[in-house]
Design a protein around this motif. Sequence first.
Motif, PDB file in Angstrom:
ATOM      1  N   UNK A   1       8.934 -11.307  -3.725  1.00  0.00           N
ATOM      2  CA  UNK A   1      10.404 -11.751  -2.928  1.00  0.00           C
ATOM      3  C   UNK A   1      10.310 -11.535  -1.575  1.00  0.00           C
ATOM      4  N   UNK A   2       9.528 -10.470  -1.456  1.00  0.00           N
ATOM      5  CA  UNK A   2       9.539 -10.130   0.073  1.00  0.00           C
ATOM      6  C   UNK A   2       8.459 -11.138   0.801  1.00  0.00           C
ATOM      7  N   UNK A   3       7.396 -11.445   0.239  1.00  0.00           N
ATOM      8  CA  UNK A   3       6.692 -12.808   0.688  1.00  0.00           C
ATOM      9  C   UNK A   3       7.215 -13.837   0.827  1.00  0.00           C
ATOM     10  N   UNK A   4       8.204 -14.365  -0.146  1.00  0.00           N
ATOM     11  CA  UNK A   4       8.990 -15.480  -0.048  1.00  0.00           C
ATOM     12  C   UNK A   4       9.898 -15.356   1.230  1.00  0.00           C
TER      13      UNK A   4
ATOM     14  N   UNK B   1       0.651  -1.076  -0.088  1.00  0.00           N
ATOM     15  CA  UNK B   1       0.034  -0.151   0.193  1.00  0.00           C
ATOM     16  C   UNK B   1       0.824   1.235  -0.081  1.00  0.00           C
ATOM     17  N   UNK B   2       2.021   1.231   0.489  1.00  0.00           N
ATOM     18  CA  UNK B   2       2.747   2.453   0.684  1.00  0.00           C
ATOM     19  C   UNK B   2       3.845   2.441  -0.604  1.00  0.00           C
ATOM     20  N   UNK B   3       3.722   1.533  -1.584  1.00  0.00           N
ATOM     21  CA  UNK B   3       4.525   1.582  -2.809  1.00  0.00           C
ATOM     22  C   UNK B   3       6.006   1.305  -2.420  1.00  0.00           C
ATOM     23  N   UNK B   4       6.288   0.695  -1.480  1.00  0.00           N
ATOM     24  CA  UNK B   4       7.647   0.392  -1.110  1.00  0.00           C
ATOM     25  C   UNK B   4       8.099  -0.827  -2.199  1.00  0.00           C
ATOM     26  N   UNK B   5       7.086  -1.848  -2.450  1.00  0.00           N
ATOM     27  CA  UNK B   5       7.427  -2.906  -3.265  1.00  0.00           C
ATOM     28  C   UNK B   5       6.522  -2.800  -4.495  1.00  0.00           C
ATOM     29  N   UNK B   6       6.673  -3.458  -5.465  1.00  0.00           N
ATOM     30  CA  UNK B   6       5.886  -3.484  -6.668  1.00  0.00           C
ATOM     31  C   UNK B   6       5.550  -4.850  -7.050  1.00  0.00           C
ATOM     32  N   UNK B   7       5.128  -5.085  -8.229  1.00  0.00           N
ATOM     33  CA  UNK B   7       4.692  -6.448  -8.741  1.00  0.00           C
ATOM     34  C   UNK B   7       5.833  -6.967  -8.731  1.00  0.00           C
ATOM     35  N   UNK B   8       6.781  -6.760  -8.944  1.00  0.00           N
ATOM     36  CA  UNK B   8       8.333  -7.489  -9.013  1.00  0.00           C
ATOM     37  C   UNK B   8       8.886  -8.001  -8.078  1.00  0.00           C
ATOM     38  N   UNK B   9       9.127  -7.119  -7.051  1.00  0.00           N
ATOM     39  CA  UNK B   9       9.925  -7.447  -5.805  1.00  0.00           C
ATOM     40  C   UNK B   9       8.716  -7.863  -4.597  1.00  0.00           C
ATOM     41  N   UNK B  10       7.661  -7.656  -4.735  1.00  0.00           N
ATOM     42  CA  UNK B  10       6.640  -8.099  -3.584  1.00  0.00           C
ATOM     43  C   UNK B  10       6.523  -9.473  -3.419  1.00  0.00           C
TER      44      UNK B  10
END
Length: 222
Positions: A187-190, A176-185
Amino acid sequence: MLIWIVFIGIAIISYLVQANLKSKFEKYSQMPLTNGMTGKEVAEKMLRDNGIYDVTVTSTSGMLTDHYNPMNKTVNLSEGVYGSTSVAAAAHECGHAVQHARGYAPLRMRSALVPVVQFSSSIVSWVLLAGILMVNSFPQLLLIGICLFAMPTLFSFIPLPVEIDASRRALVWLSSAGITNAFNHQQATDALKSAAYTYVVAALGSLATLIYYVTIYMNRRE
């Protein structure tokens, strides 16, 4: 024999989970964010966005030593997170700060159990050892040791919903804050999912150990 197979299996799984987490941490920490923010900056922004201004973000030595301390209200980020772009861990620890600020019940329960667990952990090894040696002449001592060990075992399961909820809060905010995008979100979840597995393995290991002591007690000679 079965309990030893379980022990060995859990030990192998624990090693693999830790190795996998370390590998992903090293991999994802080298992938820069498009906005160039560091773990420290992400943590401070997440705290502000949640209306939290009395929590300090600090750096702590070691690898994968990130944690939130509710006693002095500090988000402590490891050296590899504090100044790098490995923001998932930073946001996760801030998730705990948000839980604390919102009065999240499982977190309050975990904090309340800390003194009890610390006391039982300080003496349980000696009580269990003495209980095993005297299992036939004084089985009540082993039973006391089992009860003492049950507290850390229970405590090892309580962090599971706490950690999962902190990761959920972190991932929602990162998106929601735009820190991650469709590409790296993803990766954060993983990365956060891999970190959660370490708590699951630790809890299962503690449970297997508890069952082992119960087995000794149940198989004692009357």
